[in-house]
Design an enzyme around this catalytic site. Structure first.
Site, mmCIF file in Angstrom:
data_model
loop_
_atom_site.group_PDB
_atom_site.id
_atom_site.type_symbol
_atom_site.label_atom_id
_atom_site.label_comp_id
_atom_site.label_asym_id
_atom_site.label_seq_id
_atom_site.Cartn_x
_atom_site.Cartn_y
_atom_site.Cartn_z
ATOM 1 N N LYS A 129 6.478 13.040 -4.798
ATOM 2 C CA LYS A 129 5.693 13.228 -6.016
ATOM 3 C C LYS A 129 4.416 12.416 -5.903
ATOM 4 C CE LYS A 129 6.188 15.505 -9.967
ATOM 5 N NZ LYS A 129 6.742 16.854 -10.107
ATOM 6 N N ASP A 169 1.345 19.658 -11.526
ATOM 7 C CA ASP A 169 2.255 19.098 -12.527
ATOM 8 C C ASP A 169 1.407 18.933 -13.792
ATOM 9 O OD1 ASP A 169 5.146 17.817 -12.637
ATOM 10 O OD2 ASP A 169 3.865 16.420 -13.732
#
Length: 449
Positions: A129, A169
């Protein structure tokens, strides 16, 4: 809070010591470890060779400075992150988040969740991430472009289609992905289409990727309802958020016969008893990037806008939290249960607090945890990687069919695993164990690395 197995307690204590001040990450680790007591009791070999400890420690954590210039010529400094958590199953895969709340602990929590989410898809992708504490809200396209180019200038050293493949995201959509891909292409001097996913269709993107997380969450909830011989038809649904995930959750729920009566943003929520007008919502949020209050103004007198209120006050049959982590508290869960909720599907990453999750499970509410229910986004990103590798482009129908199949398989795997470990209907335990076993088995074969 449930107690940990005696073999796992010292592991969690050490994780806490090494990661003090990162509550979201520690919350995510504890939730997984709470499920693993049954695994180490049945298969004690998983407690050997510090395997669990290694899963809880990222393979690599990258923090860097991101300088950029606004339209007035003023220089700003933000902080960039990329946590490459686990590559046992394949290249690191996980989104990039641009939001003021981003810090190392948030990125580690998201990356840790991503390991198991990606494993559940059955596709060869590891977990990672990234992100920055930059906010694109209120910034011009030129400012966003300059920030993305600066961010990618450093990130480009650490990614590649066989190393680490970021996606979007919160705060990172098609615009931001395009700017970052353009900068990567410029720096690398090659057209490595598979290095980023969520790209536009004109330069290697996948059809249905925009819709995938919302559609996938809806398919997962549909599968949960089917275990009770039920479906979305006639159901009153509440979806928090009004971004990409929420919009396409609403779209798919309505196509399956449900009525979404409320959605939200950080300022408040709208209540539309006739059902959310998706065309208007897309116009406001995707085209104009305006606040949800504008929906109420344009939709008509029958719509209420509640500034600063909790959307979970709205009675519903199905709740689909799709905004951000820890948005749905224990108090909210009690209210939903009292109002008759029968199913909850997490469209965001860990949007329900531990207390809320516990209350839903105790009340026998069907509960789809984010690492399973919202895996449709990363699954379709992996399908985009397949298309890029083969220089192919699939139809929307073909891609959605694969997505629906993957989500049904994830549901069935979670349900079967929960049954195997003596907790039928516990999708949290099923998702944690099924994802862990796949990653742990791969790590065992690869040796102590």
């Amino acid at each position: 809070m449930p107690s940990l197995d005696e073999k796992l307690e010292p592991i969690f204590d050490e994780v806490c010591r090494r990661n003090a001040g990162e509550p979201e990450f520690l919350q995510a680790v504890r939730e997984v470890l709470e499920s693993l007591g049954r695994v180490v009791a049945k298969h004690p070999e998983y407690a050997n060779h510090a395997l669990i400890e290694r899963i809880c420690e990222p393979e690599r954590q990258i923090i860097f400075r991101v300088p950029w210039t606004d339209d007035q010529g003023q220089v700003h400094i933000n902080r960039g992150f990329r946590v490459q958590f686990n590559s046992a199953l394949g290249p690191y895969k996980g989104g990039i988040r641009f939001h003021p709340s981003v810090n190392l602990g948030i990125i580690k929590f998201l990356g840790f969740e991503q390991i198991f989410k990606n494993a559940l898809t059955g596709l060869p992708i590891g977990g990672g991430k990234g992100g920055s504490d930059f906010s694109p809200r209120g910034r011009s396209d030129s400012e966003v472009m300059r920030f993305c180019q600066s961010y990618m200038t450093e990130l480009s050293r650490h990614i590649g289609d066989k190393t680490d493949v970021p996606a979007g995201d919160i705060g990172v959509g098609g615009r931001e992905i395009g700017y970052m891909f353009g900068q990567y292409k410029r720096l690398a001097n090659r057209y490595e289409a598979g290095v980023l996913t969520g790209k536009g269709l004109s330069f290697g993107g996948s059809r249905a990727r925009t819709e995938a997380t919302g559609y996938g969450n809806t398919y997962f909830v549909q599968s949960m309802l089917a275990t009770k011989n039920d479906n979305f038809d006639g159901k009153r649904v509440v979806v928090s958020g009004s971004g990409n995930v929420a919009i396409y959750t609403i779209e798919k729920v309505e196509s399956l016969g449900g009525t979404v009566v409320a959605c939200s943003d950080s300022g408040g929520y709208v209540l539309d008893a006739k059902g959310i007008d998706l065309t208007l919502l897309k116009k406001i949020k995707e085209s104009r990037r305006e606040r949800i209050s504008e929906y109420a103004r344009l939709r008509g007198d029958h719509v209420d806008y509640i500034a600063g209120g909790s959307i979970w006050e709205v009675p519903c049959d199905v709740a689909m939290p799709s905004a951000t982590q820890n948005e749905l508290s224990g108090k909210d869960a009690k209210m939903l249960i009292e109002n008759g909720v029968i199913a909850v599907g997490e469209g965001a990453n860990m949007p329900c607090t531990p207390e809320a999750t516990r209350l839903f499970k105790e009340a026998d509410v069907l509960f789809g945890p984010g690492k399973a229910a919202n895996a449709g986004g990363v699954a379709t990103s992996a399908l985009e990687m397949q298309q890029n590798a083969s220089r192919d482009s699939w139809s929307f129908e073909q891609t959605e069919m694969r997505l629906a199949s993957i989500m049904r398989n994830i549901h069935d795997s979670c349900a079967a695993t929960a049954e195997e470990y003596g907790a039928p209907g516990d999708y949290v335990l099923g998702a944690n164990i099924a994802g862990f076993v796949r990653v742990a088995d791969a790590m065992s074969f690869l040796g102590v690395i």
